[in-house]
Design an enzyme around this catalytic site. Structure first.
Site, PDB file in Angstrom:
ATOM      1  N   TYR A 130     -62.116 -10.502  91.116  1.00 62.14           N
ATOM      2  CA  TYR A 130     -63.578 -10.435  91.208  1.00 62.14           C
ATOM      3  C   TYR A 130     -64.220 -11.814  91.432  1.00 62.14           C
ATOM      4  CZ  TYR A 130     -68.322  -9.224  89.439  1.00 62.14           C
ATOM      5  OH  TYR A 130     -69.673  -9.030  89.283  1.00 62.14           O
ATOM      6  N   SER A 134     -74.575 -12.388  93.018  1.00 65.85           N
ATOM      7  CA  SER A 134     -73.272 -12.919  92.623  1.00 65.85           C
ATOM      8  C   SER A 134     -73.025 -12.516  91.170  1.00 65.85           C
ATOM      9  CB  SER A 134     -73.243 -14.437  92.841  1.00 65.85           C
ATOM     10  OG  SER A 134     -72.014 -14.973  92.426  1.00 65.85           O
ATOM     11  N   LYS A 157     -67.250 -13.457  94.234  1.00 65.41           N
ATOM     12  CA  LYS A 157     -68.579 -13.923  93.832  1.00 65.41           C
ATOM     13  C   LYS A 157     -68.743 -15.420  94.118  1.00 65.41           C
ATOM     14  CE  LYS A 157     -70.096  -9.896  92.455  1.00 65.41           C
ATOM     15  NZ  LYS A 157     -71.231  -9.235  93.119  1.00 65.41           N
TER      16      LYS A 157
HETATM   17  N1  LIG Z   1     -73.106  -5.253  85.298  1.00 63.50           N
HETATM   18  C1  LIG Z   1     -72.732  -6.509  85.137  1.00 63.50           C
HETATM   19  O1  LIG Z   1     -72.349  -6.934  84.044  1.00 63.50           O
HETATM   20  C2  LIG Z   1     -72.815  -7.461  86.310  1.00 63.50           C
HETATM   21  C3  LIG Z   1     -72.734  -8.840  86.023  1.00 63.50           C
HETATM   22  C4  LIG Z   1     -72.788  -9.730  87.080  1.00 63.50           C
HETATM   23  C5  LIG Z   1     -72.924  -9.275  88.376  1.00 63.50           C
HETATM   24  N2  LIG Z   1     -73.010  -7.944  88.615  1.00 63.50           N
HETATM   25  C6  LIG Z   1     -73.139  -7.517  90.015  1.00 63.50           C
HETATM   26  O2  LIG Z   1     -74.340  -6.786  90.170  1.00 63.50           O
HETATM   27  C7  LIG Z   1     -74.192  -5.842  91.231  1.00 63.50           C
HETATM   28  C8  LIG Z   1     -74.607  -4.470  90.719  1.00 63.50           C
HETATM   29  O3  LIG Z   1     -73.727  -4.101  89.679  1.00 63.50           O
HETATM   30  P1  LIG Z   1     -74.112  -2.996  88.588  1.00 63.50           P
HETATM   31  O4  LIG Z   1     -73.558  -3.466  87.303  1.00 63.50           O
HETATM   32  O5  LIG Z   1     -75.542  -2.646  88.723  1.00 63.50           O
HETATM   33  O6  LIG Z   1     -73.155  -1.813  89.099  1.00 63.50           O
HETATM   34  P2  LIG Z   1     -73.337  -0.219  89.151  1.00 63.50           P
HETATM   35  O7  LIG Z   1     -74.284   0.261  88.116  1.00 63.50           O
HETATM   36  O8  LIG Z   1     -71.953   0.332  89.173  1.00 63.50           O
HETATM   37  O9  LIG Z   1     -73.975  -0.021  90.594  1.00 63.50           O
HETATM   38  C9  LIG Z   1     -73.248  -0.353  91.725  1.00 63.50           C
HETATM   39  C10 LIG Z   1     -73.970   0.209  92.919  1.00 63.50           C
HETATM   40  O10 LIG Z   1     -73.258  -0.157  94.100  1.00 63.50           O
HETATM   41  C11 LIG Z   1     -72.918   1.017  94.821  1.00 63.50           C
HETATM   42  N3  LIG Z   1     -71.663   0.761  95.503  1.00 63.50           N
HETATM   43  C12 LIG Z   1     -70.456   0.432  94.971  1.00 63.50           C
HETATM   44  N4  LIG Z   1     -69.535   0.299  95.946  1.00 63.50           N
HETATM   45  C13 LIG Z   1     -70.173   0.544  97.110  1.00 63.50           C
HETATM   46  C14 LIG Z   1     -69.767   0.581  98.468  1.00 63.50           C
HETATM   47  N5  LIG Z   1     -68.511   0.325  98.827  1.00 63.50           N
HETATM   48  N6  LIG Z   1     -70.690   0.875  99.413  1.00 63.50           N
HETATM   49  C15 LIG Z   1     -71.978   1.152  99.081  1.00 63.50           C
HETATM   50  N7  LIG Z   1     -72.419   1.136  97.810  1.00 63.50           N
HETATM   51  C16 LIG Z   1     -71.524   0.847  96.848  1.00 63.50           C
HETATM   52  C17 LIG Z   1     -72.838   2.129  93.771  1.00 63.50           C
HETATM   53  O11 LIG Z   1     -73.023   3.430  94.300  1.00 63.50           O
HETATM   54  P3  LIG Z   1     -71.777   4.320  94.835  1.00 63.50           P
HETATM   55  O12 LIG Z   1     -70.681   4.171  93.825  1.00 63.50           O
HETATM   56  O13 LIG Z   1     -72.321   5.706  94.948  1.00 63.50           O
HETATM   57  O14 LIG Z   1     -71.417   3.755  96.165  1.00 63.50           O
HETATM   58  C18 LIG Z   1     -74.039   1.734  92.909  1.00 63.50           C
HETATM   59  O15 LIG Z   1     -75.241   2.137  93.530  1.00 63.50           O
HETATM   60  C19 LIG Z   1     -72.728  -5.923  91.665  1.00 63.50           C
HETATM   61  O16 LIG Z   1     -72.632  -6.721  92.800  1.00 63.50           O
HETATM   62  C20 LIG Z   1     -72.054  -6.582  90.476  1.00 63.50           C
HETATM   63  O17 LIG Z   1     -70.869  -7.259  90.837  1.00 63.50           O
HETATM   64  C21 LIG Z   1     -72.957  -7.022  87.614  1.00 63.50           C
END
Ligand SMILES: NC(=O)c1ccc[n+]([C@@H]2O[C@H](COP(=O)([O-])OP(=O)(O)OC[C@H]3O[C@@H](n4cnc5c(N)ncnc54)[C@H](OP(=O)(O)O)[C@@H]3O)[C@@H](O)[C@H]2O)c1
Length: 267
Positions: free
Chosen positions: A151, A137, A155
């Site tokens: 968003y 989340s 979540k």
């Molecule tokens: N970074 C933050 O500040 C943060 C904070 C709280 C929560 N989160 C959550 O943590 C999780 C990971 O985020 P992150 O920051 O690590 O993002 P990230 O670096 O952009 O990685 C996202 C990953 O998800 C894949 N992805 C995106 N859309 C997809 C789809 N439709 N089907 C299959 N794969 C998909 C991307 O690869 P492709 O684009 O090649 O598909 C990538 O591998 C997310 O759920 C995000 O909401 C992040």
């Protein structure tokens, strides 16, 4: 739960938090499968994770694609022992500026992309009497922040799903866990920052900036202790524990931060 010799299946495993989780799982002796859309990013991730990492392309928002990737991964590594649903997207902005299609797509990827994976693996885990599922989340899944109208609801929805599923899985051997990361230094955060309103940046700065590896560490530490809810850092922990009581104070404080950010952004 030990990761050695376990099949750890990670959606969104080619980048950011998912990739950091994959590296840690492989280092702990797990058989890792990664799913994402971009084959080039997956190939780079596979080389970075090493070992016998399996990769498959799929859009998690398309159930048939996800099921095909899962079937291929299970053929390579056996039944999934640990599912981590990390694939997610975020496109912040002012409510009026964000098209409805973005709200729909964000729900399709973040909520239904997680649901499809859970629906696919939970029955088998239940039959075997063992397994773990981890939902990713966000701090924005505990409080609705300025600029996150597309968003936050996705979540929040994961929170409801995790809580309901945890209750149903009691006594089955299937462990349910949910993680609420604050801002984490990943490609997604960099992309978000391109459209993030100044007010949102000013408010979320209070949660600090985490590394993806630090989030991966607290996630696996929590899994080892079979915790349900993982809230990295005190601001998100306070939000999870006292969010209801604190809500009026938080709204007042965040509204003031937003007003100040808007005032200083004016030319
Ligand atoms: N970074 C933050 O500040 C943060 C904070 C709280 C929560 N989160 C959550 O943590 C999780 C990971 O985020 P992150 O920051 O690590 O993002 P990230 O670096 O952009 O990685 C996202 C990953 O998800 C894949 N992805 C995106 N859309 C997809 C789809 N439709 N089907 C299959 N794969 C998909 C991307 O690869 P492709 O684009 O090649 O598909 C990538 O591998 C997310 O759920 C995000 O909401 C992040």
């Amino acid at each position: 739960m030990q990761l050695r010799d376990q099949h750890v299946f990670i959606t969104g495993g080619s980048s950011g938090i998912g990739l950091a989780l994959a590296r840690r799982a492989a280092a702990a002796g797990a058989r890792v499968s990664l799913v994402a859309r971009d084959p080039a990013k997956l190939a780079t991730a596979r080389a970075a994770v090493g070992g016998a990492t399996f990769t498959a392309t799929a859009d998690v928002a398309v159930e048939a694609e996800l099921l095909a990737a899962l079937a291929a991964a299970e053929q390579a590594h056996g039944p999934v022992d640990v599912l981590i649903a990390s694939a997610g997207v975020a496109r912040p902005g002012y409510f009026e500026d964000v098209p409805v299609a973005v709200f729909e797509r964000t729900m399709a990827v973040n909520y239904f992309g997680t649901l499809y994976a859970l629906k696919a693996v939970v029955p088998g885990m239940r039959q075997r009497g063992r397994g773990a599922v981890v939902l990713v989340s966000s701090g924005a899944g505990l409080h609705g922040f300025f600029g996150y109208t597309p968003y936050s609801p996705t979540k929040f929805a994961l929170r409801g799903l995790a809580e309901s599923l945890r209750a149903e899985m009691q006594g089955t051997g299937v462990h349910v866990m949910i993680v609420y990361p604050p801002d984490t230094d990943t490609p997604q955060l960099a992309e978000e920052n391109a459209t993030k309103p100044a007010e949102t940046k000013a408010i979320t700065a209070g949660g600090g900036l985490w590394t993806a590896d630090a989030i991966a560490k607290v996630t696996f530490d929590g899994l080892a202790r079979r915790r349900f809810s993982i809230t990295p850092g005190w601001p998100v922990t306070a939000l999870a524990w006292f969010g209801g009581i604190l809500a009026p104070v938080l709204r007042w404080s965040f509204d003031r931060t937003a007003r100040r950010a808007r005032a200083s952004a004016k030319p």
